[in-house]
Design a protein around this motif. Sequence first.
Motif, PDB file in Angstrom:
ATOM      1  N   UNK A 182      20.947  -4.653 -16.451  1.00  0.00           N
ATOM      2  CA  UNK A 182      19.748  -5.112 -17.070  1.00  0.00           C
ATOM      3  C   UNK A 182      18.642  -5.366 -16.510  1.00  0.00           C
ATOM      4  N   UNK A 183      17.799  -5.966 -15.558  1.00  0.00           N
ATOM      5  CA  UNK A 183      16.821  -5.531 -14.785  1.00  0.00           C
ATOM      6  C   UNK A 183      16.200  -4.167 -13.929  1.00  0.00           C
ATOM      7  N   UNK A 184      17.399  -3.442 -13.800  1.00  0.00           N
ATOM      8  CA  UNK A 184      17.086  -1.983 -13.520  1.00  0.00           C
ATOM      9  C   UNK A 184      16.675  -1.779 -15.046  1.00  0.00           C
ATOM     10  N   UNK A 185      17.201  -1.385 -16.232  1.00  0.00           N
ATOM     11  CA  UNK A 185      16.392  -1.026 -16.911  1.00  0.00           C
ATOM     12  C   UNK A 185      15.070  -1.455 -17.452  1.00  0.00           C
ATOM     13  N   UNK A 186      15.258  -2.474 -17.561  1.00  0.00           N
ATOM     14  CA  UNK A 186      13.856  -3.108 -18.127  1.00  0.00           C
ATOM     15  C   UNK A 186      12.283  -2.776 -17.189  1.00  0.00           C
ATOM     16  N   UNK A 187      12.864  -2.277 -15.733  1.00  0.00           N
ATOM     17  CA  UNK A 187      12.389  -2.439 -14.740  1.00  0.00           C
ATOM     18  C   UNK A 187      11.855  -0.582 -15.188  1.00  0.00           C
ATOM     19  N   UNK A 188      12.718   0.101 -15.446  1.00  0.00           N
ATOM     20  CA  UNK A 188      12.493   1.705 -15.646  1.00  0.00           C
ATOM     21  C   UNK A 188      11.849   1.490 -16.824  1.00  0.00           C
ATOM     22  N   UNK A 189      11.894   0.989 -18.025  1.00  0.00           N
ATOM     23  CA  UNK A 189      11.634   0.910 -18.783  1.00  0.00           C
ATOM     24  C   UNK A 189       9.636   0.773 -18.636  1.00  0.00           C
ATOM     25  N   UNK A 190       9.552  -0.199 -18.795  1.00  0.00           N
ATOM     26  CA  UNK A 190       8.331  -0.414 -18.281  1.00  0.00           C
ATOM     27  C   UNK A 190       8.143   0.300 -17.248  1.00  0.00           C
ATOM     28  N   UNK A 191       8.109   1.131 -16.599  1.00  0.00           N
ATOM     29  CA  UNK A 191       7.442   2.067 -15.680  1.00  0.00           C
ATOM     30  C   UNK A 191       7.055   3.069 -16.386  1.00  0.00           C
ATOM     31  N   UNK A 192       8.111   3.138 -17.094  1.00  0.00           N
ATOM     32  CA  UNK A 192       8.065   4.936 -17.915  1.00  0.00           C
ATOM     33  C   UNK A 192       7.117   4.868 -19.673  1.00  0.00           C
ATOM     34  N   UNK A 193       6.829   3.297 -19.227  1.00  0.00           N
ATOM     35  CA  UNK A 193       5.445   3.198 -20.724  1.00  0.00           C
ATOM     36  C   UNK A 193       4.111   3.576 -20.451  1.00  0.00           C
ATOM     37  N   UNK A 194       4.237   2.659 -18.718  1.00  0.00           N
ATOM     38  CA  UNK A 194       2.943   2.759 -18.492  1.00  0.00           C
ATOM     39  C   UNK A 194       2.743   4.290 -18.437  1.00  0.00           C
ATOM     40  N   UNK A 195       3.762   5.072 -17.259  1.00  0.00           N
ATOM     41  CA  UNK A 195       3.007   6.036 -16.922  1.00  0.00           C
ATOM     42  C   UNK A 195       3.366   6.980 -18.369  1.00  0.00           C
ATOM     43  N   UNK A 196       4.146   6.403 -19.273  1.00  0.00           N
ATOM     44  CA  UNK A 196       3.801   7.552 -20.157  1.00  0.00           C
ATOM     45  C   UNK A 196       2.140   7.623 -20.925  1.00  0.00           C
ATOM     46  N   UNK A 197       1.336   6.152 -21.153  1.00  0.00           N
ATOM     47  CA  UNK A 197       0.293   6.008 -21.975  1.00  0.00           C
ATOM     48  C   UNK A 197      -0.836   6.749 -21.421  1.00  0.00           C
ATOM     49  N   UNK A 198      -0.464   6.626 -19.496  1.00  0.00           N
ATOM     50  CA  UNK A 198      -1.330   6.914 -18.414  1.00  0.00           C
ATOM     51  C   UNK A 198      -1.711   9.154 -18.537  1.00  0.00           C
ATOM     52  N   UNK A 199      -0.151   9.314 -18.639  1.00  0.00           N
ATOM     53  CA  UNK A 199      -0.524  10.698 -19.002  1.00  0.00           C
ATOM     54  C   UNK A 199      -0.535  11.222 -20.590  1.00  0.00           C
ATOM     55  N   UNK A 206      23.944  -7.659 -14.704  1.00  0.00           N
ATOM     56  CA  UNK A 206      22.780  -8.374 -14.648  1.00  0.00           C
ATOM     57  C   UNK A 206      22.334  -7.214 -13.890  1.00  0.00           C
ATOM     58  N   UNK A 207      22.755  -6.278 -12.737  1.00  0.00           N
ATOM     59  CA  UNK A 207      21.672  -5.811 -11.926  1.00  0.00           C
ATOM     60  C   UNK A 207      21.496  -4.710 -12.936  1.00  0.00           C
TER      61      UNK A 207
END
Length: 304
Positions: free
Chosen positions: A219-236, A216-217
């Motif tokens: 799972x929540x960490x992975x989707x959080x990191x995925x969202x951070x990576x996605x929006x930072x990638x768009x910005x980059x 469970x831990x």
Amino acid sequence: MSHQLKLNIGQQVHRAVPCSSSRPPAPDLLPLYQLNGTEPGSEISAEPEKQEPTDLSRMRSAVVFYILYVLSLVLGLACVVCVCVWNSHWYGGFAWSGSPLQFNWHPVLMVTGLVVLYGFGAVVYRIPLTWAQNKLTWKLLHAALMLLALVLSIVGLRAVFEVHDAEKIPKLYSLHSWVGITATTFFAIQWVMGLAGFLLPWSPMWLRKLLKPIHVLFGGSIITLSIIASISGINEKLIFSLGKAGGPQYKELPPEAIFGNSLGVLIVAFGLVIFMILSNPKWQRPDSISGEMTYSPLIQDDNE
């Protein structure tokens, strides 16, 4: 003689029967406050508390769940469509030739796999209508969605690595790349642990209990990191691309910048809805006990 005998019998009967003053009060003589369960001067009413009907509460919970679930499907589909439109309209489409067109697969596959499919796979266990069905079926569907998401993520990483090699660009130097590779690595570890601990039939129960909070831990960490990576990638991507060859800069908010920012907002909104579903304990699939499902469906028929 008979008179003396009657007198003796009367005295014996009088001694055998206790006086009425020592008798405990009969049930029908109990005070009224003892019958209705309250004491004199008590402010507590004997009437039962009025509680909201359980069926109505379950119905409300089910309606809220399915609203959020449908919203997650809509937002997830919107994320996939928008990232495809962004890379096809402003960057020329897709190819697999080591050219910049191959790079366009990277955001599409990462958003589709590491964010959207991962989110869908995470909440598939929470659908109340599936609780009465065989848990193994939905466990296999959960594992299949996660495997597909992982494969798409790995292909997306390969797409960007091959382009960087072809154009002699260093790999894994930005914060975006660090977060993204961490999320993918955690995802791979998570899937292997889930397969070993929850899907294989010979996994011992103590191992499942040990791995469940870790699962469970992660799972929540992975989707959080995925969202951070996605929006930072768009910005980059917007920062590197806009302003070249005399075009409008990012700070001027050209149409591509507005579209890219909107895609980032959609991804964040999708993640928030997924977190809302996962964080509600009422929507957790009940555990099985002795091979039997013990669950309380959110919607029940009155005839059951």
